[in-house]
Structure formats: C-alpha cells, structure tokens
Design a protein around this motif. Structure first.
Motif, PDB file in Angstrom:
ATOM      1  N   ARG A 115       0.756  -1.144   0.058  1.00 10.42           N
ATOM      2  CA  ARG A 115       0.015   0.073   0.040  1.00 10.42           C
ATOM      3  C   ARG A 115       0.956   1.330   0.020  1.00 10.42           C
ATOM      4  N   ILE A 116       0.432   2.374  -0.791  1.00 12.50           N
ATOM      5  CA  ILE A 116       1.291   3.615  -0.914  1.00 12.50           C
ATOM      6  C   ILE A 116      -0.089   4.532  -0.585  1.00 12.50           C
ATOM      7  N   ALA A 117       0.454   5.567   0.404  1.00  9.63           N
ATOM      8  CA  ALA A 117      -0.450   6.547   0.466  1.00  9.63           C
ATOM      9  C   ALA A 117       0.197   8.055   0.581  1.00  9.63           C
ATOM     10  N   VAL A 118      -0.639   8.857  -0.059  1.00  6.42           N
ATOM     11  CA  VAL A 118      -0.075  10.253  -0.077  1.00  6.42           C
ATOM     12  C   VAL A 118      -1.117  11.070   0.826  1.00  6.42           C
ATOM     13  N   TYR A 178       8.580   8.927  -6.003  1.00  4.94           N
ATOM     14  CA  TYR A 178       9.755   8.078  -6.396  1.00  4.94           C
ATOM     15  C   TYR A 178      11.120   9.055  -5.907  1.00  4.94           C
ATOM     16  N   ARG A 179      10.945  10.298  -5.172  1.00  2.00           N
ATOM     17  CA  ARG A 179      11.894  11.029  -4.554  1.00  2.00           C
ATOM     18  C   ARG A 179      12.638  11.805  -5.225  1.00  2.00           C
ATOM     19  N   HIS A 180      12.012  12.145  -6.563  1.00  2.00           N
ATOM     20  CA  HIS A 180      12.905  12.941  -7.555  1.00  2.00           C
ATOM     21  C   HIS A 180      12.590  14.477  -6.817  1.00  2.00           C
ATOM     22  N   LEU A 181      11.549  14.612  -6.058  1.00  3.37           N
ATOM     23  CA  LEU A 181      11.124  15.928  -5.693  1.00  3.37           C
ATOM     24  C   LEU A 181      10.811  15.805  -3.909  1.00  3.37           C
ATOM     25  N   ARG A 182      11.199  16.769  -3.183  1.00  2.98           N
ATOM     26  CA  ARG A 182      10.764  16.863  -1.959  1.00  2.98           C
ATOM     27  C   ARG A 182       9.610  17.755  -1.887  1.00  2.98           C
ATOM     28  N   SER A 228       6.830  20.173  -0.209  1.00  3.93           N
ATOM     29  CA  SER A 228       6.983  21.395   0.864  1.00  3.93           C
ATOM     30  C   SER A 228       5.980  20.960   2.071  1.00  3.93           C
ATOM     31  N   ALA A 229       4.927  20.030   2.077  1.00  8.89           N
ATOM     32  CA  ALA A 229       4.428  19.504   3.040  1.00  8.89           C
ATOM     33  C   ALA A 229       3.841  18.343   2.822  1.00  8.89           C
ATOM     34  N   GLY A 230       3.529  17.649   3.797  1.00  7.27           N
ATOM     35  CA  GLY A 230       3.113  16.381   3.756  1.00  7.27           C
ATOM     36  C   GLY A 230       3.929  15.097   3.460  1.00  7.27           C
ATOM     37  N   ARG A 231       3.664  14.099   3.352  1.00  6.30           N
ATOM     38  CA  ARG A 231       4.474  12.975   3.198  1.00  6.30           C
ATOM     39  C   ARG A 231       4.090  11.808   2.249  1.00  6.30           C
ATOM     40  N   ARG A 236       5.411   3.516   6.144  1.00  6.12           N
ATOM     41  CA  ARG A 236       6.713   4.171   6.533  1.00  6.12           C
ATOM     42  C   ARG A 236       6.937   5.391   5.274  1.00  6.12           C
ATOM     43  N   ASP A 237       7.650   6.214   6.125  1.00 11.13           N
ATOM     44  CA  ASP A 237       7.761   7.595   5.292  1.00 11.13           C
ATOM     45  C   ASP A 237       8.832   7.135   4.245  1.00 11.13           C
ATOM     46  N   VAL A 238       8.590   7.206   2.985  1.00 17.11           N
ATOM     47  CA  VAL A 238       9.660   7.139   2.067  1.00 17.11           C
ATOM     48  C   VAL A 238      10.883   8.045   2.027  1.00 17.11           C
ATOM     49  N   ALA A 239      10.518   9.076   2.607  1.00 19.35           N
ATOM     50  CA  ALA A 239      11.721  10.022   3.049  1.00 19.35           C
ATOM     51  C   ALA A 239      12.811   9.670   3.791  1.00 19.35           C
ATOM     52  N   ALA A 240      12.379   8.577   4.706  1.00 20.27           N
ATOM     53  CA  ALA A 240      13.380   8.142   5.746  1.00 20.27           C
ATOM     54  C   ALA A 240      13.974   6.698   5.389  1.00 20.27           C
ATOM     55  N   LEU A 241      13.649   6.393   3.990  1.00 17.01           N
ATOM     56  CA  LEU A 241      14.358   5.343   3.304  1.00 17.01           C
ATOM     57  C   LEU A 241      15.692   5.538   2.588  1.00 17.01           C
ATOM     58  N   ARG A 242      16.470   4.701   2.924  1.00 14.63           N
ATOM     59  CA  ARG A 242      17.839   4.765   2.244  1.00 14.63           C
ATOM     60  C   ARG A 242      17.568   4.660   0.640  1.00 14.63           C
ATOM     61  N   PRO A 243      18.239   5.351  -0.078  1.00  8.14           N
ATOM     62  CA  PRO A 243      18.065   5.566  -1.714  1.00  8.14           C
ATOM     63  C   PRO A 243      18.086   3.751  -2.121  1.00  8.14           C
TER      64      PRO A 243
END
Length: 261
Positions: free
Chosen positions: A2-5, A49-53, A55-58, A64-71
């Motif tokens: 599952r993926i959630a925005v 897919y982490r090409h952009l960060r 400005s708010a939200g996750r 799990r927050d994808v921003a916390a995963l290693r590349p």
C-alpha cells in the motif's frame, strides 16, 4: 504494498503546484492520476519516487515515510518510469535493463546468473528480447519507452510509478502495455492523458485540477459528463464500451464545453 499520499503539497519556483492532496493506492491496485496539463500529476509522482521533496505532507509506503528510507532501500520497493527518457545512453538495451538490478548489488559487483535471468525476462515481457544487443540510442521513442519499462520491471519493485507510459507507443503496444499492467497486479500509480485508457486499466482514478484533488473513485463513478466539462473543458457522453463493458468517453470534437444545447 500500500502507498498513501498524505496532505501533500509541492512548491516549485515559488508556486504551489500540488496543494494538500490525499490519495491511496491499495496493495495490488492500479490507481490512475488524470487531469489537464499543469494539474500537478507529474510533480506528485516525482515525490513518490523521491525526485522531488514535498513542501508539506508525506508519502507512506506500507506505513513508512519514504523520505526516511535509504536510496537503495527505496529503489527496491519503488520503480519509476518518468516522462523524460534521459540521455541517449551509449549502452546496449540489455545493459540499460540490467541497471534495474543496481539496488540489489554492492559497489562494482558484476551481474550474476540471477541478474541475467531477471533482465532477460523483463525484456521478454515488453517484447524487446530480440533487441537486447542493439544500442539504446538507436531505438525509436516507443522502443525506448518499452526498454525503460523493462528496466523498472527488472527492479522487481512492490510499487510501479508510471508517468504517461503510453507516450510514443503505437496502438498495439499501448494495448499490450496496459494489459501487462493489469496482469502484474502490482501496486501502481500511473498518470495518463488518455481517459479511455485510464478507464480501462485503472481500479481507481484520482482527478487533479490546478494542483488540487477534485474527485476520487472507480472510473465509472468519476468519469461523468459534468466532471469532463468542468475539469477538462470538453463536451462528452459516457457510454458502455461494446467489447469490455468499461466506461467509454465519446467526445464532441465540434462543440466546446458550455456551447452545446
């Protein structure tokens, strides 16, 4: 998987292009993003897919927050086929697809028999096995699109993120690609301009307009004549496809929205 925005916003050059979007793709679901040009579809996908960060939200992958995963960890779970195809790689088709195995390998590690098998299978799935030894730079746009999809499949991801994957493909290969997506039953986020293709392949549609989410649901619920007029500015009738039973949008190519009887 599952993926959630969650409450996602994206700001580019001081302008908010995605504004507080919530959406979900359940495990094994094909979730489509549709909307006019400039509605925020590509920007939203790039955050997944982490090409952009954002400005708010996750973005959450199985909670799990994808921003916390290693590349490399992220790349094992999420594979992307962006609109931009990249440079004219001076590599063979086989070598381009084998790049999809990179997240599973150590630095300077050579491909092993399993990598070769997965690469060959991915090429076969997109109908490009016979082109394995050709140079990627020599391919047509449609052929490159299929090779880059094979590279994404070679990553063996839990989630596919596809931005206009039918671009440059002829009708036959569009149909084959959409059938492949359904056959995969892999969690998929896909942006499509072709609304009839979206109605055919997607389990759920999310409609974006001016960066905001304006509708979500099954294609039959979302694709109404009223929404098409309001969001896309077209007159259309939504009927049943005679072969598949999916919603089929018949556009009025003679009369702009708002000028009909």
């Amino acid at each position: 998987m599952r993926i959630a925005v969650e409450d996602l916003s994206v700001t580019l050059a001081g302008r908010r292009v995605v504004a507080g979007v919530h959406l979900v793709a359940e495990d094994g679901e094909i979730a489509g993003l549709v909307g006019p040009n400039g509605s925020g579809k590509s920007s939203l996908l790039r955050t997944v897919y982490r090409h952009l960060r954002p400005s708010a939200g996750r973005v959450l992958l199985a909670g799990r927050d994808v921003a916390a995963l290693r590349p490399a960890q992220s790349a094992r779970h999420i594979a992307a086929l962006p609109q931009e195809r990249g440079g004219d790689f001076e590599l063979s088709v086989r070598e381009v697809v084998a790049m999809g195995r990179t997240p599973y390998k150590g630095a300077f590690a050579a491909d092993d028999a399993e990598d070769h098998r997965i690469t060959a299978e991915a090429l076969a799935r997109v109908g490009m096995a016979a082109a394995a030894d050709r140079r990627f730079a020599q391919l047509s746009g449609g052929e490159r699109q299929r090779v880059l999809l094979a590279r994404a499949l070679a990553q063996q991801p839990d989630v596919l993120v596809l931005d206009e994957p039918t671009n440059h493909l002829d009708v036959r290969h569009q149909v084959e690609l959409l059938a492949l997506l359904r056959e995969q039953r892999r969690t998929t986020l896909v942006a499509l301009h072709d609304l009839n293709a979206a109605a055919s392949v997607c389990d759920r549609l999310h409609v974006l307009h001016d960066g905001a989410l304006v509708a979500s649901g099954a294609p039959r619920e979302v694709l109404t004549a009223e929404l098409l007029a309001e969001v896309f500015g077209v007159r259309a009738a939504v009927v049943e496809h005679p072969l598949t039973g999916d919603p089929l949008i018949a556009f009025d190519h003679r009369t702009p929205a708002g000028q009909g009887a």
